[in-house]
Design a protein around this motif. Structure first.
Motif, PDB file in Angstrom:
ATOM      1  N   ILE A 164       3.375 -75.674 -83.367  1.00 56.31           N
ATOM      2  CA  ILE A 164       2.946 -76.468 -82.217  1.00 56.31           C
ATOM      3  C   ILE A 164       2.793 -75.552 -81.010  1.00 56.31           C
ATOM      4  O   ILE A 164       3.450 -74.519 -80.913  1.00 56.31           O
ATOM      5  N   TYR A 165       1.892 -75.917 -80.118  1.00 59.89           N
ATOM      6  CA  TYR A 165       1.637 -75.186 -78.884  1.00 59.89           C
ATOM      7  C   TYR A 165       1.959 -76.098 -77.716  1.00 59.89           C
ATOM      8  O   TYR A 165       1.650 -77.290 -77.751  1.00 59.89           O
ATOM      9  N   TYR A 166       2.572 -75.536 -76.670  1.00 56.33           N
ATOM     10  CA  TYR A 166       2.911 -76.328 -75.502  1.00 56.33           C
ATOM     11  C   TYR A 166       2.965 -75.434 -74.267  1.00 56.33           C
ATOM     12  O   TYR A 166       3.074 -74.220 -74.368  1.00 56.33           O
ATOM     13  N   PHE A 167       2.861 -76.050 -73.102  1.00 58.43           N
ATOM     14  CA  PHE A 167       2.944 -75.341 -71.827  1.00 58.43           C
ATOM     15  C   PHE A 167       4.257 -75.705 -71.150  1.00 58.43           C
ATOM     16  O   PHE A 167       4.706 -76.838 -71.212  1.00 58.43           O
ATOM     17  N   ALA A 168       4.879 -74.709 -70.497  1.00 61.33           N
ATOM     18  CA  ALA A 168       6.111 -74.916 -69.747  1.00 61.33           C
ATOM     19  C   ALA A 168       5.984 -74.188 -68.413  1.00 61.33           C
ATOM     20  O   ALA A 168       5.196 -73.253 -68.276  1.00 61.33           O
ATOM     21  N   LYS A 169       6.772 -74.616 -67.429  1.00 60.66           N
ATOM     22  CA  LYS A 169       6.704 -74.002 -66.106  1.00 60.66           C
ATOM     23  C   LYS A 169       7.319 -72.611 -66.070  1.00 60.66           C
ATOM     24  O   LYS A 169       6.978 -71.803 -65.224  1.00 60.66           O
ATOM     25  N   GLU A 170       8.246 -72.321 -66.993  1.00 53.57           N
ATOM     26  CA  GLU A 170       8.906 -71.020 -67.036  1.00 53.57           C
ATOM     27  C   GLU A 170       8.690 -70.378 -68.399  1.00 53.57           C
ATOM     28  O   GLU A 170       8.547 -71.074 -69.401  1.00 53.57           O
ATOM     29  N   ALA A 171       8.698 -69.038 -68.429  1.00 56.25           N
ATOM     30  CA  ALA A 171       8.572 -68.325 -69.699  1.00 56.25           C
ATOM     31  C   ALA A 171       9.880 -68.435 -70.469  1.00 56.25           C
ATOM     32  O   ALA A 171      10.957 -68.198 -69.925  1.00 56.25           O
ATOM     33  N   LYS A 172       9.775 -68.836 -71.734  1.00 55.82           N
ATOM     34  CA  LYS A 172      10.931 -68.989 -72.615  1.00 55.82           C
ATOM     35  C   LYS A 172      10.644 -68.233 -73.901  1.00 55.82           C
ATOM     36  O   LYS A 172       9.609 -67.575 -74.034  1.00 55.82           O
ATOM     37  N   GLU A 173      11.560 -68.347 -74.866  1.00 57.22           N
ATOM     38  CA  GLU A 173      11.320 -67.745 -76.172  1.00 57.22           C
ATOM     39  C   GLU A 173      10.094 -68.395 -76.802  1.00 57.22           C
ATOM     40  O   GLU A 173       9.925 -69.616 -76.746  1.00 57.22           O
ATOM     41  N   GLY A 174       9.221 -67.602 -77.366  1.00 54.06           N
ATOM     42  CA  GLY A 174       8.016 -68.126 -77.997  1.00 54.06           C
ATOM     43  C   GLY A 174       6.800 -68.099 -77.092  1.00 54.06           C
ATOM     44  O   GLY A 174       5.761 -68.655 -77.450  1.00 54.06           O
ATOM     45  N   ALA A 175       6.891 -67.448 -75.925  1.00 57.72           N
ATOM     46  CA  ALA A 175       5.744 -67.353 -75.021  1.00 57.72           C
ATOM     47  C   ALA A 175       4.645 -66.526 -75.680  1.00 57.72           C
ATOM     48  O   ALA A 175       4.920 -65.512 -76.325  1.00 57.72           O
ATOM     49  N   LEU A 176       3.396 -66.957 -75.535  1.00 59.11           N
ATOM     50  CA  LEU A 176       2.252 -66.272 -76.139  1.00 59.11           C
ATOM     51  C   LEU A 176       1.519 -65.423 -75.105  1.00 59.11           C
ATOM     52  O   LEU A 176       1.488 -65.757 -73.916  1.00 59.11           O
ATOM     53  N   ASP A 177       0.901 -64.341 -75.581  1.00 59.12           N
ATOM     54  CA  ASP A 177       0.155 -63.446 -74.690  1.00 59.12           C
ATOM     55  C   ASP A 177      -1.283 -63.907 -74.473  1.00 59.12           C
ATOM     56  O   ASP A 177      -1.926 -63.488 -73.518  1.00 59.12           O
ATOM     57  N   ALA A 178      -1.800 -64.750 -75.366  1.00 53.47           N
ATOM     58  CA  ALA A 178      -3.190 -65.195 -75.265  1.00 53.47           C
ATOM     59  C   ALA A 178      -3.343 -66.555 -75.923  1.00 53.47           C
ATOM     60  O   ALA A 178      -2.487 -66.994 -76.698  1.00 53.47           O
ATOM     61  N   VAL A 179      -4.448 -67.215 -75.616  1.00 53.82           N
ATOM     62  CA  VAL A 179      -4.777 -68.497 -76.248  1.00 53.82           C
ATOM     63  C   VAL A 179      -5.153 -68.204 -77.701  1.00 53.82           C
ATOM     64  O   VAL A 179      -5.920 -67.270 -77.967  1.00 53.82           O
ATOM     65  N   PRO A 180      -4.610 -68.964 -78.672  1.00 49.10           N
ATOM     66  CA  PRO A 180      -4.950 -68.732 -80.082  1.00 49.10           C
ATOM     67  C   PRO A 180      -6.449 -68.885 -80.326  1.00 49.10           C
ATOM     68  O   PRO A 180      -7.126 -69.683 -79.664  1.00 49.10           O
ATOM     69  N   GLU A 181      -6.957 -68.104 -81.275  1.00 50.72           N
ATOM     70  CA  GLU A 181      -8.378 -68.150 -81.598  1.00 50.72           C
ATOM     71  C   GLU A 181      -8.761 -69.547 -82.079  1.00 50.72           C
ATOM     72  O   GLU A 181      -8.041 -70.167 -82.849  1.00 50.72           O
ATOM     73  N   GLY A 182      -9.879 -70.052 -81.581  1.00 49.75           N
ATOM     74  CA  GLY A 182     -10.343 -71.377 -81.963  1.00 49.75           C
ATOM     75  C   GLY A 182      -9.869 -72.486 -81.035  1.00 49.75           C
ATOM     76  O   GLY A 182     -10.190 -73.643 -81.248  1.00 49.75           O
ATOM     77  N   TYR A 183      -9.100 -72.142 -80.004  1.00 43.99           N
ATOM     78  CA  TYR A 183      -8.588 -73.129 -79.062  1.00 43.99           C
ATOM     79  C   TYR A 183      -9.095 -72.818 -77.648  1.00 43.99           C
ATOM     80  O   TYR A 183      -9.392 -71.671 -77.328  1.00 43.99           O
ATOM     81  N   ILE A 184      -9.179 -73.861 -76.822  1.00 44.92           N
ATOM     82  CA  ILE A 184      -9.498 -73.697 -75.404  1.00 44.92           C
ATOM     83  C   ILE A 184      -8.465 -74.473 -74.590  1.00 44.92           C
ATOM     84  O   ILE A 184      -7.852 -75.414 -75.091  1.00 44.92           O
ATOM     85  N   VAL A 185      -8.273 -74.067 -73.345  1.00 45.80           N
ATOM     86  CA  VAL A 185      -7.337 -74.754 -72.460  1.00 45.80           C
ATOM     87  C   VAL A 185      -8.115 -75.794 -71.673  1.00 45.80           C
ATOM     88  O   VAL A 185      -9.169 -75.509 -71.110  1.00 45.80           O
ATOM     89  N   SER A 186      -7.602 -77.007 -71.652  1.00 44.16           N
ATOM     90  CA  SER A 186      -8.192 -78.101 -70.902  1.00 44.16           C
ATOM     91  C   SER A 186      -7.103 -78.699 -70.018  1.00 44.16           C
ATOM     92  O   SER A 186      -5.938 -78.346 -70.150  1.00 44.16           O
ATOM     93  N   GLU A 187      -7.495 -79.581 -69.135  1.00 39.00           N
ATOM     94  CA  GLU A 187      -6.534 -80.190 -68.225  1.00 39.00           C
ATOM     95  C   GLU A 187      -6.600 -81.710 -68.357  1.00 39.00           C
ATOM     96  O   GLU A 187      -7.679 -82.291 -68.376  1.00 39.00           O
ATOM     97  N   SER A 188      -5.441 -82.353 -68.467  1.00 33.88           N
ATOM     98  CA  SER A 188      -5.404 -83.810 -68.549  1.00 33.88           C
ATOM     99  C   SER A 188      -5.669 -84.405 -67.163  1.00 33.88           C
ATOM    100  O   SER A 188      -5.723 -83.679 -66.169  1.00 33.88           O
TER     101      SER A 188
END
Length: 64
Positions: free
Chosen positions: A30-54
């Protein structure tokens, strides 16, 4: 360096991922956004995905 997204309201969010176990026993990433960097932070958006805003300004990943 972790991938950061700044929404239209000026707030920054860090992209994370983790493996989780579903009720049927299957593993799923699963992918999720958080306000602070925690364990599991990614360096880039995974291939095949785009960032959108609700509507309320929270970032979400969509398959693109």
């Amino acid at each position: 360096m972790a991938y950061s997204y700044t929404n239209s309201k000026g707030k920054s969010y860090i992209l994370h991922s983790k493996e989780t176990t579903l009720k049927n026993g299957k593993q799923q990433r699963i992918y999720y956004f958080a306000k602070e960097a925690k364990e599991g932070a990614l360096d880039a958006v995974p291939e095949g995905y785009i960032v959108s805003e609700s509507k309320n300004g929270l970032p979400v990943l969509k398959k693109g």
